[in-house]
Design a protein around this motif. Sequence first.
Motif, PDB file in Angstrom:
ATOM      1  N   PHE A 120       0.302  -0.977  -0.265  1.00  0.00           N
ATOM      2  CA  PHE A 120       0.116   0.134   0.148  1.00  0.00           C
ATOM      3  C   PHE A 120       1.231   1.036  -0.222  1.00  0.00           C
ATOM      4  O   PHE A 120       0.117   2.462  -0.372  1.00  0.00           O
ATOM      5  N   THR A 121       2.238   1.733   0.342  1.00  0.00           N
ATOM      6  CA  THR A 121       3.098   2.727  -0.084  1.00  0.00           C
ATOM      7  C   THR A 121       3.829   2.416  -0.624  1.00  0.00           C
ATOM      8  O   THR A 121       3.996   3.390  -1.798  1.00  0.00           O
ATOM      9  N   GLU A 122       4.538   0.731  -1.435  1.00  0.00           N
ATOM     10  CA  GLU A 122       4.903   1.076  -2.691  1.00  0.00           C
ATOM     11  C   GLU A 122       4.756   0.530  -3.575  1.00  0.00           C
ATOM     12  O   GLU A 122       4.965   0.850  -4.395  1.00  0.00           O
ATOM     13  N   GLY A 123       3.327   0.157  -3.818  1.00  0.00           N
ATOM     14  CA  GLY A 123       2.503  -0.426  -4.935  1.00  0.00           C
ATOM     15  C   GLY A 123       3.299  -1.234  -5.228  1.00  0.00           C
ATOM     16  O   GLY A 123       2.957  -1.478  -6.843  1.00  0.00           O
ATOM     17  N   LEU A 124       3.722  -2.540  -4.841  1.00  0.00           N
ATOM     18  CA  LEU A 124       4.286  -3.919  -5.048  1.00  0.00           C
ATOM     19  C   LEU A 124       3.050  -4.162  -5.599  1.00  0.00           C
ATOM     20  O   LEU A 124       2.152  -4.741  -5.057  1.00  0.00           O
ATOM     21  N   SER A 125       3.205  -5.541  -6.672  1.00  0.00           N
ATOM     22  CA  SER A 125       2.363  -6.151  -7.021  1.00  0.00           C
ATOM     23  C   SER A 125       2.345  -7.687  -5.779  1.00  0.00           C
ATOM     24  O   SER A 125       3.843  -7.522  -5.264  1.00  0.00           O
ATOM     25  N   TYR A 126       1.484  -8.288  -5.645  1.00  0.00           N
ATOM     26  CA  TYR A 126       1.516  -9.432  -4.903  1.00  0.00           C
ATOM     27  C   TYR A 126       2.785 -10.475  -4.924  1.00  0.00           C
ATOM     28  O   TYR A 126       3.617 -11.161  -4.115  1.00  0.00           O
ATOM     29  N   GLU A 127       3.166 -10.783  -6.844  1.00  0.00           N
ATOM     30  CA  GLU A 127       4.060 -11.473  -7.217  1.00  0.00           C
ATOM     31  C   GLU A 127       5.713 -10.555  -6.703  1.00  0.00           C
ATOM     32  O   GLU A 127       6.839 -11.843  -6.003  1.00  0.00           O
ATOM     33  N   GLU A 128       5.528  -9.150  -6.671  1.00  0.00           N
ATOM     34  CA  GLU A 128       6.525  -8.387  -6.354  1.00  0.00           C
ATOM     35  C   GLU A 128       7.156  -8.815  -4.656  1.00  0.00           C
ATOM     36  O   GLU A 128       8.495  -9.179  -4.122  1.00  0.00           O
ATOM     37  N   ILE A 129       6.044  -8.886  -4.163  1.00  0.00           N
ATOM     38  CA  ILE A 129       5.834  -8.689  -2.749  1.00  0.00           C
ATOM     39  C   ILE A 129       6.690 -10.337  -2.450  1.00  0.00           C
ATOM     40  O   ILE A 129       7.991 -10.233  -1.542  1.00  0.00           O
ATOM     41  N   ALA A 130       5.698 -11.204  -3.155  1.00  0.00           N
ATOM     42  CA  ALA A 130       6.489 -12.968  -2.094  1.00  0.00           C
ATOM     43  C   ALA A 130       8.156 -13.210  -2.598  1.00  0.00           C
ATOM     44  O   ALA A 130       8.709 -13.092  -2.045  1.00  0.00           O
ATOM     45  N   SER A 131       8.415 -12.108  -3.786  1.00  0.00           N
ATOM     46  CA  SER A 131       9.660 -12.699  -4.655  1.00  0.00           C
ATOM     47  C   SER A 131      10.469 -11.486  -3.172  1.00  0.00           C
ATOM     48  O   SER A 131      11.946 -12.756  -2.659  1.00  0.00           O
ATOM     49  N   THR A 132      10.242 -10.948  -2.533  1.00  0.00           N
ATOM     50  CA  THR A 132      11.297  -9.776  -1.491  1.00  0.00           C
ATOM     51  C   THR A 132      10.923 -10.784  -0.206  1.00  0.00           C
ATOM     52  O   THR A 132      12.020 -10.854   0.267  1.00  0.00           O
ATOM     53  N   GLU A 133       9.810 -11.545  -0.259  1.00  0.00           N
ATOM     54  CA  GLU A 133       9.789 -12.038   1.214  1.00  0.00           C
ATOM     55  C   GLU A 133       9.861 -13.088   0.819  1.00  0.00           C
ATOM     56  O   GLU A 133      10.474 -14.345   1.818  1.00  0.00           O
ATOM     57  N   GLY A 134      10.228 -13.841   0.374  1.00  0.00           N
ATOM     58  CA  GLY A 134      10.813 -15.365   0.035  1.00  0.00           C
ATOM     59  C   GLY A 134       9.457 -15.951   0.473  1.00  0.00           C
ATOM     60  O   GLY A 134       9.861 -17.255   1.359  1.00  0.00           O
ATOM     61  N   ILE A 135       8.076 -16.008  -0.234  1.00  0.00           N
ATOM     62  CA  ILE A 135       7.352 -16.263  -0.014  1.00  0.00           C
ATOM     63  C   ILE A 135       6.671 -16.343  -1.023  1.00  0.00           C
ATOM     64  O   ILE A 135       6.995 -16.226  -1.499  1.00  0.00           O
ATOM     65  N   SER A 136       5.303 -17.544  -0.694  1.00  0.00           N
ATOM     66  CA  SER A 136       4.459 -17.378  -2.054  1.00  0.00           C
ATOM     67  C   SER A 136       3.340 -16.115  -1.585  1.00  0.00           C
ATOM     68  O   SER A 136       2.804 -15.659  -1.227  1.00  0.00           O
TER      69      SER A 136
END
Length: 136
Positions: free
Chosen positions: A96-112
């Motif tokens: 909500f602040t960076e506007g990343l997609s679910y895919e980008e967040i998953a990659s950043t956090e190392g989760i699905s």
Amino acid sequence: MERHDIQRLFKQHYAKMLRVARTILYDEQESKDVVSDIFEECLKRIRYQETRLRMKVASAELPSDAENEDERITDIVEFVVSHLTEQEQRIFCLRFTEGLSYEEIASTEGISRVAVWKHLSHALKEIRNRFNPKGL
């Protein structure tokens, strides 16, 4: 100020901070814990301020009473910081602040992506329950 900047400053001043803590506490482990706690609190406050600023910028496009909006944003940010897990906070901010997609967040956090969805769903449910308990 980025996290790595804070870490650099922490490493640069760690020995001095530890000496001061030892002088006050007379306990090595307790002193190390206090210095680490100070670092974590600093990061938490920076995240809080950054999130508050981003939420304020994001809400600037919405017509509303500015004073009430500031109070509402502050309340939501305080709730997020105090009631959500660290991971939920990171995911919430990334979305909500960076506007990343679910895919980008998953990659950043190392989760699905499913895990990202679950964390966001839980965070939003908690926020809705707190700030809109009657579902209005």
